[in-house]
Design a protein around this motif. Structure first.
Motif, PDB file in Angstrom:
ATOM      1  N   GLU A  37       0.825  -1.207   0.000  1.00 54.68           N
ATOM      2  CA  GLU A  37       0.000   0.000   0.000  1.00 54.68           C
ATOM      3  C   GLU A  37       0.864   1.265   0.000  1.00 54.68           C
ATOM      4  O   GLU A  37       0.589   2.216  -0.736  1.00 54.68           O
ATOM      5  CB  GLU A  37      -0.918  -0.002   1.225  1.00 54.68           C
ATOM      6  N   LEU A  38       1.936   1.269   0.796  1.00 56.08           N
ATOM      7  CA  LEU A  38       2.847   2.414   0.825  1.00 56.08           C
ATOM      8  C   LEU A  38       3.529   2.597  -0.526  1.00 56.08           C
ATOM      9  O   LEU A  38       3.702   3.727  -1.000  1.00 56.08           O
ATOM     10  CB  LEU A  38       3.888   2.235   1.932  1.00 56.08           C
ATOM     11  N   ARG A  39       3.931   1.490  -1.144  1.00 55.64           N
ATOM     12  CA  ARG A  39       4.569   1.557  -2.469  1.00 55.64           C
ATOM     13  C   ARG A  39       3.604   2.132  -3.499  1.00 55.64           C
ATOM     14  O   ARG A  39       3.972   3.019  -4.272  1.00 55.64           O
ATOM     15  CB  ARG A  39       5.003   0.161  -2.920  1.00 55.64           C
ATOM     16  N   LEU A  40       2.381   1.598  -3.527  1.00 54.01           N
ATOM     17  CA  LEU A  40       1.398   2.082  -4.499  1.00 54.01           C
ATOM     18  C   LEU A  40       1.152   3.579  -4.347  1.00 54.01           C
ATOM     19  O   LEU A  40       1.080   4.310  -5.330  1.00 54.01           O
ATOM     20  CB  LEU A  40       0.080   1.325  -4.337  1.00 54.01           C
ATOM     21  N   LYS A  41       1.024   4.031  -3.113  1.00 59.51           N
ATOM     22  CA  LYS A  41       0.795   5.459  -2.873  1.00 59.51           C
ATOM     23  C   LYS A  41       2.003   6.284  -3.317  1.00 59.51           C
ATOM     24  O   LYS A  41       1.837   7.323  -3.959  1.00 59.51           O
ATOM     25  CB  LYS A  41       0.502   5.708  -1.393  1.00 59.51           C
ATOM     26  N   ALA A  42       3.203   5.814  -3.028  1.00 64.26           N
ATOM     27  CA  ALA A  42       4.410   6.535  -3.447  1.00 64.26           C
ATOM     28  C   ALA A  42       4.511   6.584  -4.969  1.00 64.26           C
ATOM     29  O   ALA A  42       4.828   7.634  -5.543  1.00 64.26           O
ATOM     30  CB  ALA A  42       5.655   5.881  -2.847  1.00 64.26           C
ATOM     31  N   TYR A  43       4.249   5.455  -5.635  1.00 66.97           N
ATOM     32  CA  TYR A  43       4.297   5.420  -7.102  1.00 66.97           C
ATOM     33  C   TYR A  43       3.278   6.393  -7.689  1.00 66.97           C
ATOM     34  O   TYR A  43       3.600   7.186  -8.581  1.00 66.97           O
ATOM     35  CB  TYR A  43       4.004   4.016  -7.636  1.00 66.97           C
ATOM     36  N   LEU A  72       6.945  16.100  -5.549  1.00 68.06           N
ATOM     37  CA  LEU A  72       7.739  15.148  -6.332  1.00 68.06           C
ATOM     38  C   LEU A  72       8.865  14.564  -5.485  1.00 68.06           C
ATOM     39  O   LEU A  72       9.078  13.349  -5.470  1.00 68.06           O
ATOM     40  CB  LEU A  72       8.300  15.840  -7.574  1.00 68.06           C
ATOM     41  N   ASN A  73       9.566  15.406  -4.758  1.00 68.07           N
ATOM     42  CA  ASN A  73      10.678  14.929  -3.930  1.00 68.07           C
ATOM     43  C   ASN A  73      10.196  14.070  -2.764  1.00 68.07           C
ATOM     44  O   ASN A  73      10.860  13.107  -2.389  1.00 68.07           O
ATOM     45  CB  ASN A  73      11.523  16.100  -3.435  1.00 68.07           C
ATOM     46  N   ASP A  74       9.046  14.397  -2.208  1.00 70.65           N
ATOM     47  CA  ASP A  74       8.468  13.578  -1.153  1.00 70.65           C
ATOM     48  C   ASP A  74       8.178  12.170  -1.668  1.00 70.65           C
ATOM     49  O   ASP A  74       8.558  11.174  -1.046  1.00 70.65           O
ATOM     50  CB  ASP A  74       7.185  14.222  -0.626  1.00 70.65           C
ATOM     51  N   ALA A  75       7.523  12.092  -2.818  1.00 74.82           N
ATOM     52  CA  ALA A  75       7.201  10.780  -3.400  1.00 74.82           C
ATOM     53  C   ALA A  75       8.471  10.037  -3.794  1.00 74.82           C
ATOM     54  O   ALA A  75       8.579   8.819  -3.592  1.00 74.82           O
ATOM     55  CB  ALA A  75       6.290  10.965  -4.607  1.00 74.82           C
ATOM     56  N   LYS A  76       9.436  10.751  -4.322  1.00 72.68           N
ATOM     57  CA  LYS A  76      10.710  10.133  -4.719  1.00 72.68           C
ATOM     58  C   LYS A  76      11.413   9.534  -3.495  1.00 72.68           C
ATOM     59  O   LYS A  76      11.918   8.404  -3.556  1.00 72.68           O
ATOM     60  CB  LYS A  76      11.598  11.183  -5.386  1.00 72.68           C
ATOM     61  N   THR A  77      11.395  10.242  -2.395  1.00 73.61           N
ATOM     62  CA  THR A  77      12.006   9.738  -1.165  1.00 73.61           C
ATOM     63  C   THR A  77      11.294   8.484  -0.675  1.00 73.61           C
ATOM     64  O   THR A  77      11.935   7.501  -0.284  1.00 73.61           O
ATOM     65  CB  THR A  77      11.959  10.835  -0.072  1.00 73.61           C
ATOM     66  N   ARG A  78       9.961   8.493  -0.712  1.00 74.21           N
ATOM     67  CA  ARG A  78       9.211   7.305  -0.291  1.00 74.21           C
ATOM     68  C   ARG A  78       9.480   6.109  -1.197  1.00 74.21           C
ATOM     69  O   ARG A  78       9.560   4.976  -0.724  1.00 74.21           O
ATOM     70  CB  ARG A  78       7.712   7.626  -0.218  1.00 74.21           C
ATOM     71  N   ALA A  85      14.553  -2.937  -5.181  1.00 72.63           N
ATOM     72  CA  ALA A  85      15.796  -2.416  -5.745  1.00 72.63           C
ATOM     73  C   ALA A  85      15.696  -2.078  -7.238  1.00 72.63           C
ATOM     74  O   ALA A  85      16.176  -1.014  -7.649  1.00 72.63           O
ATOM     75  CB  ALA A  85      16.937  -3.392  -5.483  1.00 72.63           C
ATOM     76  N   PRO A  86      15.082  -2.920  -8.089  1.00 74.66           N
ATOM     77  CA  PRO A  86      15.004  -2.556  -9.514  1.00 74.66           C
ATOM     78  C   PRO A  86      14.229  -1.265  -9.772  1.00 74.66           C
ATOM     79  O   PRO A  86      14.569  -0.499 -10.672  1.00 74.66           O
ATOM     80  CB  PRO A  86      14.306  -3.752 -10.161  1.00 74.66           C
ATOM     81  N   VAL A  87      13.209  -1.001  -8.967  1.00 81.59           N
ATOM     82  CA  VAL A  87      12.437   0.233  -9.125  1.00 81.59           C
ATOM     83  C   VAL A  87      13.288   1.431  -8.712  1.00 81.59           C
ATOM     84  O   VAL A  87      13.320   2.452  -9.409  1.00 81.59           O
ATOM     85  CB  VAL A  87      11.124   0.184  -8.303  1.00 81.59           C
ATOM     86  N   VAL A  88      13.990   1.309  -7.602  1.00 85.98           N
ATOM     87  CA  VAL A  88      14.850   2.405  -7.136  1.00 85.98           C
ATOM     88  C   VAL A  88      15.958   2.676  -8.164  1.00 85.98           C
ATOM     89  O   VAL A  88      16.246   3.833  -8.489  1.00 85.98           O
ATOM     90  CB  VAL A  88      15.443   2.104  -5.743  1.00 85.98           C
ATOM     91  N   LYS A  89      16.554   1.616  -8.702  1.00 86.58           N
ATOM     92  CA  LYS A  89      17.595   1.790  -9.727  1.00 86.58           C
ATOM     93  C   LYS A  89      17.041   2.496 -10.958  1.00 86.58           C
ATOM     94  O   LYS A  89      17.691   3.378 -11.526  1.00 86.58           O
ATOM     95  CB  LYS A  89      18.181   0.434 -10.120  1.00 86.58           C
ATOM     96  N   ALA A  90      15.835   2.135 -11.366  1.00 86.96           N
ATOM     97  CA  ALA A  90      15.212   2.790 -12.524  1.00 86.96           C
ATOM     98  C   ALA A  90      14.912   4.258 -12.227  1.00 86.96           C
ATOM     99  O   ALA A  90      15.079   5.118 -13.094  1.00 86.96           O
ATOM    100  CB  ALA A  90      13.941   2.051 -12.934  1.00 86.96           C
ATOM    101  N   LEU A  91      14.500   4.563 -10.997  1.00 86.42           N
ATOM    102  CA  LEU A  91      14.262   5.948 -10.602  1.00 86.42           C
ATOM    103  C   LEU A  91      15.563   6.740 -10.623  1.00 86.42           C
ATOM    104  O   LEU A  91      15.608   7.864 -11.127  1.00 86.42           O
ATOM    105  CB  LEU A  91      13.630   6.011  -9.205  1.00 86.42           C
ATOM    106  N   VAL A  92      16.638   6.138 -10.121  1.00 91.84           N
ATOM    107  CA  VAL A  92      17.951   6.796 -10.122  1.00 91.84           C
ATOM    108  C   VAL A  92      18.386   7.089 -11.555  1.00 91.84           C
ATOM    109  O   VAL A  92      18.885   8.185 -11.854  1.00 91.84           O
ATOM    110  CB  VAL A  92      18.989   5.930  -9.371  1.00 91.84           C
TER     111      VAL A  92
END
Length: 165
Positions: A37-43, A72-78, A85-92
């Motif tokens: 749920e936290l991931r979905l909200k952050a995405y 944007l930065n709040d959601a990016k931090t979450r 890890a693959p999602v964070v790497k893609a965001l980076v």
């Protein structure tokens, strides 16, 4: 006499083990559900904030840009905290290319980011191989609507439309 006592003890131990395991698995499932749920909200918040910011920049509106950047930065931090890890790497990677969705490399990186999000949510990457996701996400003018045609209506056209209703 030892046989009924042994059977009762075995039943009691089985019940305790089942209760402990049930409790352990329910807690684990609850944590996984909360994390999802936290991931979905952050995405969703990230994509919403990025879309608003891109639209505002394309329209030349910079009044609320600071608030939109903060969202944007709040959601990016979450995402960095909650995502796989693959999602964070893609965001980076998206952020390394500029994060503004103004250039081709950024659009490609954002598309990859969206695909990693889909995968993290359990969707197969192969189910979209033949679909042009970048074009769907970033084509500014839908094929079935012409902005030029819509803006070419004269004031008399609008009056005729109102008279007809």
């Amino acid at each position: 006499m030892s046989s009924p006592i042994f059977a009762a003890l075995l039943s009691f131990m089985s019940a305790v083990i089942v209760a402990v395991l049930g409790h352990f698995f329910s807690i684990k499932r609850k944590r996984r559900d909360e994390l999802t749920e936290l991931r979905l909200k952050a995405y969703a918040d990230f994509i919403n904030a990025a879309s608003r910011l891109v639209a505002a920049r394309r329209m030349g509106r910079i009044v609320d840009e600071l608030d939109e950047l903060a969202a944007l930065n709040d959601a990016k931090t979450r995402i960095c905290i909650y995502a796989d890890a693959p999602v964070v790497k893609a965001l980076v990677e998206f952020w390394k290319h500029g994060g503004t969705l103004e250039g081709e490399k950024e659009i490609i990186a954002f598309t990859r980011f969206c695909m990693r999000i889909r995968e993290s949510l359990g969707n197969a990457n192969s189910d979209l191989q033949s679909i042009d996701i970048s074009n769907t996400l970033f084509k500014l003018e839908p094929a079935t609507y012409s902005f030029k045609h819509a803006s070419s209506h004269t004031p008399s056209d609008s009056a005729e439309i109102q008279d007809a209703s």
